[in-house]
Design a protein around this motif. Structure first.
Motif, PDB file in Angstrom:
ATOM      1  N   ILE A  51     -36.514 -20.207  40.673  1.00  0.00           N
ATOM      2  CA  ILE A  51     -35.079 -20.401  40.879  1.00  0.00           C
ATOM      3  C   ILE A  51     -34.316 -19.697  39.750  1.00  0.00           C
ATOM      4  O   ILE A  51     -34.831 -19.493  38.661  1.00  0.00           O
ATOM      5  N   GLY A  52     -33.088 -19.312  40.045  1.00  0.00           N
ATOM      6  CA  GLY A  52     -32.286 -18.613  39.057  1.00  0.00           C
ATOM      7  C   GLY A  52     -31.117 -17.905  39.701  1.00  0.00           C
ATOM      8  O   GLY A  52     -30.709 -18.234  40.827  1.00  0.00           O
ATOM      9  N   ASP A  53     -30.608 -16.907  38.994  1.00  0.00           N
ATOM     10  CA  ASP A  53     -29.419 -16.180  39.456  1.00  0.00           C
ATOM     11  C   ASP A  53     -29.806 -14.800  39.970  1.00  0.00           C
ATOM     12  O   ASP A  53     -30.962 -14.564  40.326  1.00  0.00           O
ATOM     13  N   SER A  54     -28.853 -13.869  39.985  1.00  0.00           N
ATOM     14  CA  SER A  54     -29.095 -12.554  40.585  1.00  0.00           C
ATOM     15  C   SER A  54     -30.053 -11.684  39.777  1.00  0.00           C
ATOM     16  O   SER A  54     -30.560 -10.686  40.291  1.00  0.00           O
ATOM     17  N   THR A  55     -30.308 -12.029  38.525  1.00  0.00           N
ATOM     18  CA  THR A  55     -31.295 -11.272  37.758  1.00  0.00           C
ATOM     19  C   THR A  55     -32.712 -11.682  38.153  1.00  0.00           C
ATOM     20  O   THR A  55     -33.681 -11.043  37.736  1.00  0.00           O
ATOM     21  N   VAL A  56     -32.813 -12.739  38.952  1.00  0.00           N
ATOM     22  CA  VAL A  56     -34.100 -13.196  39.491  1.00  0.00           C
ATOM     23  C   VAL A  56     -34.240 -12.809  40.959  1.00  0.00           C
ATOM     24  O   VAL A  56     -35.296 -12.385  41.416  1.00  0.00           O
ATOM     25  N   LYS A  57     -33.148 -12.933  41.696  1.00  0.00           N
ATOM     26  CA  LYS A  57     -33.122 -12.485  43.087  1.00  0.00           C
ATOM     27  C   LYS A  57     -31.747 -11.897  43.375  1.00  0.00           C
ATOM     28  O   LYS A  57     -30.750 -12.613  43.397  1.00  0.00           O
ATOM     29  N   ASN A  58     -31.701 -10.616  43.595  1.00  0.00           N
ATOM     30  CA  ASN A  58     -30.438  -9.930  43.802  1.00  0.00           C
ATOM     31  C   ASN A  58     -30.191  -9.763  45.293  1.00  0.00           C
ATOM     32  O   ASN A  58     -31.010  -9.175  46.008  1.00  0.00           O
ATOM     33  N   GLY A  59     -29.072 -10.283  45.764  1.00  0.00           N
ATOM     34  CA  GLY A  59     -28.777 -10.213  47.195  1.00  0.00           C
ATOM     35  C   GLY A  59     -29.845 -10.921  47.998  1.00  0.00           C
ATOM     36  O   GLY A  59     -30.223 -12.060  47.710  1.00  0.00           O
ATOM     37  N   ARG A  60     -30.374 -10.245  48.995  1.00  0.00           N
ATOM     38  CA  ARG A  60     -31.442 -10.822  49.826  1.00  0.00           C
ATOM     39  C   ARG A  60     -32.823 -10.619  49.207  1.00  0.00           C
ATOM     40  O   ARG A  60     -33.834 -10.995  49.789  1.00  0.00           O
ATOM     41  N   GLY A  61     -32.840  -9.970  48.063  1.00  0.00           N
ATOM     42  CA  GLY A  61     -34.113  -9.746  47.392  1.00  0.00           C
ATOM     43  C   GLY A  61     -34.855  -8.528  47.890  1.00  0.00           C
ATOM     44  O   GLY A  61     -36.042  -8.362  47.611  1.00  0.00           O
ATOM     45  N   ASP A  62     -34.145  -7.645  48.609  1.00  0.00           N
ATOM     46  CA  ASP A  62     -34.802  -6.474  49.201  1.00  0.00           C
ATOM     47  C   ASP A  62     -34.309  -5.152  48.617  1.00  0.00           C
ATOM     48  O   ASP A  62     -34.631  -4.078  49.122  1.00  0.00           O
ATOM     49  N   GLY A  63     -33.515  -5.233  47.553  1.00  0.00           N
ATOM     50  CA  GLY A  63     -33.035  -4.012  46.905  1.00  0.00           C
ATOM     51  C   GLY A  63     -32.041  -3.210  47.712  1.00  0.00           C
ATOM     52  O   GLY A  63     -31.840  -2.019  47.446  1.00  0.00           O
ATOM     53  N   SER A  64     -31.393  -3.834  48.679  1.00  0.00           N
ATOM     54  CA  SER A  64     -30.496  -3.097  49.581  1.00  0.00           C
ATOM     55  C   SER A  64     -29.319  -2.459  48.854  1.00  0.00           C
ATOM     56  O   SER A  64     -28.771  -1.457  49.320  1.00  0.00           O
ATOM     57  N   ASN A  65     -28.924  -3.021  47.714  1.00  0.00           N
ATOM     58  CA  ASN A  65     -27.816  -2.434  46.952  1.00  0.00           C
ATOM     59  C   ASN A  65     -28.305  -1.658  45.732  1.00  0.00           C
ATOM     60  O   ASN A  65     -27.525  -1.303  44.858  1.00  0.00           O
ATOM     61  N   GLY A  66     -29.612  -1.428  45.667  1.00  0.00           N
ATOM     62  CA  GLY A  66     -30.176  -0.675  44.556  1.00  0.00           C
ATOM     63  C   GLY A  66     -30.541  -1.524  43.355  1.00  0.00           C
ATOM     64  O   GLY A  66     -31.114  -1.015  42.386  1.00  0.00           O
ATOM     65  N   GLN A  67     -30.199  -2.809  43.404  1.00  0.00           N
ATOM     66  CA  GLN A  67     -30.503  -3.696  42.293  1.00  0.00           C
ATOM     67  C   GLN A  67     -31.540  -4.740  42.715  1.00  0.00           C
ATOM     68  O   GLN A  67     -31.556  -5.191  43.859  1.00  0.00           O
ATOM     69  N   TRP A  68     -32.386  -5.117  41.754  1.00  0.00           N
ATOM     70  CA  TRP A  68     -33.475  -6.054  42.032  1.00  0.00           C
ATOM     71  C   TRP A  68     -33.550  -7.116  40.937  1.00  0.00           C
ATOM     72  O   TRP A  68     -33.256  -6.850  39.776  1.00  0.00           O
ATOM     73  N   GLY A  69     -33.998  -8.297  41.335  1.00  0.00           N
ATOM     74  CA  GLY A  69     -34.360  -9.330  40.374  1.00  0.00           C
ATOM     75  C   GLY A  69     -35.877  -9.395  40.247  1.00  0.00           C
ATOM     76  O   GLY A  69     -36.603  -9.038  41.178  1.00  0.00           O
ATOM     77  N   TRP A  70     -36.353  -9.856  39.091  1.00  0.00           N
ATOM     78  CA  TRP A  70     -37.799  -9.840  38.850  1.00  0.00           C
ATOM     79  C   TRP A  70     -38.563 -10.796  39.756  1.00  0.00           C
ATOM     80  O   TRP A  70     -39.754 -10.614  40.007  1.00  0.00           O
ATOM     81  N   GLY A  71     -37.880 -11.801  40.304  1.00  0.00           N
ATOM     82  CA  GLY A  71     -38.556 -12.741  41.199  1.00  0.00           C
ATOM     83  C   GLY A  71     -39.058 -12.101  42.476  1.00  0.00           C
ATOM     84  O   GLY A  71     -39.951 -12.638  43.135  1.00  0.00           O
ATOM     85  N   SER A  72     -38.505 -10.937  42.825  1.00  0.00           N
ATOM     86  CA  SER A  72     -38.943 -10.241  44.034  1.00  0.00           C
ATOM     87  C   SER A  72     -40.318  -9.601  43.860  1.00  0.00           C
ATOM     88  O   SER A  72     -40.930  -9.193  44.853  1.00  0.00           O
ATOM     89  N   PHE A  73     -40.794  -9.506  42.622  1.00  0.00           N
ATOM     90  CA  PHE A  73     -42.071  -8.837  42.359  1.00  0.00           C
ATOM     91  C   PHE A  73     -43.127  -9.737  41.745  1.00  0.00           C
ATOM     92  O   PHE A  73     -44.287  -9.336  41.639  1.00  0.00           O
ATOM     93  N   ILE A  74     -42.754 -10.940  41.357  1.00  0.00           N
ATOM     94  CA  ILE A  74     -43.703 -11.803  40.655  1.00  0.00           C
ATOM     95  C   ILE A  74     -44.876 -12.212  41.555  1.00  0.00           C
ATOM     96  O   ILE A  74     -46.001 -12.384  41.084  1.00  0.00           O
ATOM     97  N   ALA A  75     -44.639 -12.329  42.858  1.00  0.00           N
ATOM     98  CA  ALA A  75     -45.715 -12.741  43.766  1.00  0.00           C
ATOM     99  C   ALA A  75     -46.852 -11.727  43.808  1.00  0.00           C
ATOM    100  O   ALA A  75     -47.994 -12.077  44.121  1.00  0.00           O
TER     101      ALA A  75
END
Length: 245
Positions: free
Chosen positions: A17-41
């Motif tokens: 859990i967290g903010d946009s630095t963990v999951k940005n938008g839908r978590g799919d990088g659609s706006n060019g930005q990513w949170g680290w939670g999208s890759f931890i799995a």
């Protein structure tokens, strides 16, 4: 088929859990930005543990905790033996009362509070400190028989000479972890160590891009996820090492 379903249902879960630095938008990088939670799995054996990134951009400890569609839904799914990693702080510095988000928390890690009229909810609200909300998350998690892990917030791409500026929120997060008996990942310091070795120009071009100095692009999020995974691997007392690939 039934055995497969039961195995899935009984699998240990890691909630992030967290903010946009963990999951940005839908978590799919659609706006060019990513949170680290999208890759931890990617670092975990999916046959042994289920990783759920339930962070939400724009949230602070206060708004994530108080929104019944956010924290309560996570809490309802936590079982004994599960894990929760949390990383907040970037939005906690926002105003306590404003008509846009009303998401700020009191600075620090104390028990003080402020009674305000929340203009969005149109009702009175008791607002506590950043550390207080972290400790409240931890208490909820521990009451469910699960393990709580607090991360210090990732650093912004903000420099003083050759040094990256550090945030007080990292200190308060560490204090909250110690007070509540949660594990702590010094993510800010882990990232800063890399940034300062590589230098300001490389950090900007490789990990952030041109949009802003807070949100990482894919390479930055991948770096942060790797640092989290490496820390979990090096600190077996946290308990997640056995689930890593």
């Amino acid at each position: 088929m039934l055995n497969s379903f039961l195995q899935q249902e009984n699998k240990t879960r890691l909630f992030v859990i967290g903010d946009s630095t963990v999951k940005n938008g839908r978590g799919d990088g659609s706006n060019g930005q990513w949170g680290w939670g999208s890759f931890i799995a990617n670092y975990f054996d999916q046959n042994k543990i289920e990783v759920r990134n339930q962070a939400l951009g724009g949230t602070s400890t206060r708004t994530f905790y108080n929104n019944p569609k956010l924290w309560q839904q996570v809490l309802d799914n936590i079982r004994p033996g599960d894990y929760v990693i949390m990383q907040f702080g970037h939005n906690d510095s926002s105003p306590v009362v404003d008509t846009l988000r009303a998401r700020g928390t009191l600075k620090g890690n104390g028990d003080e509070y402020e009674e305000v009229i929340n203009p969005l909810l149109k009702q009175n609200e008791m607002v506590y400190s950043y550390g207080f909300y972290l400790r409240r998350f931890v208490k909820n998690i521990q009451d469910k028989g699960a393990t709580a892990i607090i991360c210090s917030p990732i650093p912004r791409n903000s420099w003083e000479g050759e040094k990256v500026r550090k945030s007080n929120y990292a200190d308060w997060a560490k204090e909250a972890a110690i007070q509540s008996g949660a594990h702590f990942i010094p993510l800010q310091d882990l990232i800063i160590s890399v940034y300062e070795k590589e230098g300001q120009q490389k950090v900007k071009s490789t990990y952030f891009g041109e949009k802003d100095a807070t949100h990482t692009i894919k390479e930055g999020a991948e770096l942060n996820a790797k640092l989290v995974a490496n820390y979990l691997k090096s600190n077996s007392n946290i308990g997640l090492k056995k689930f890593l690939k």
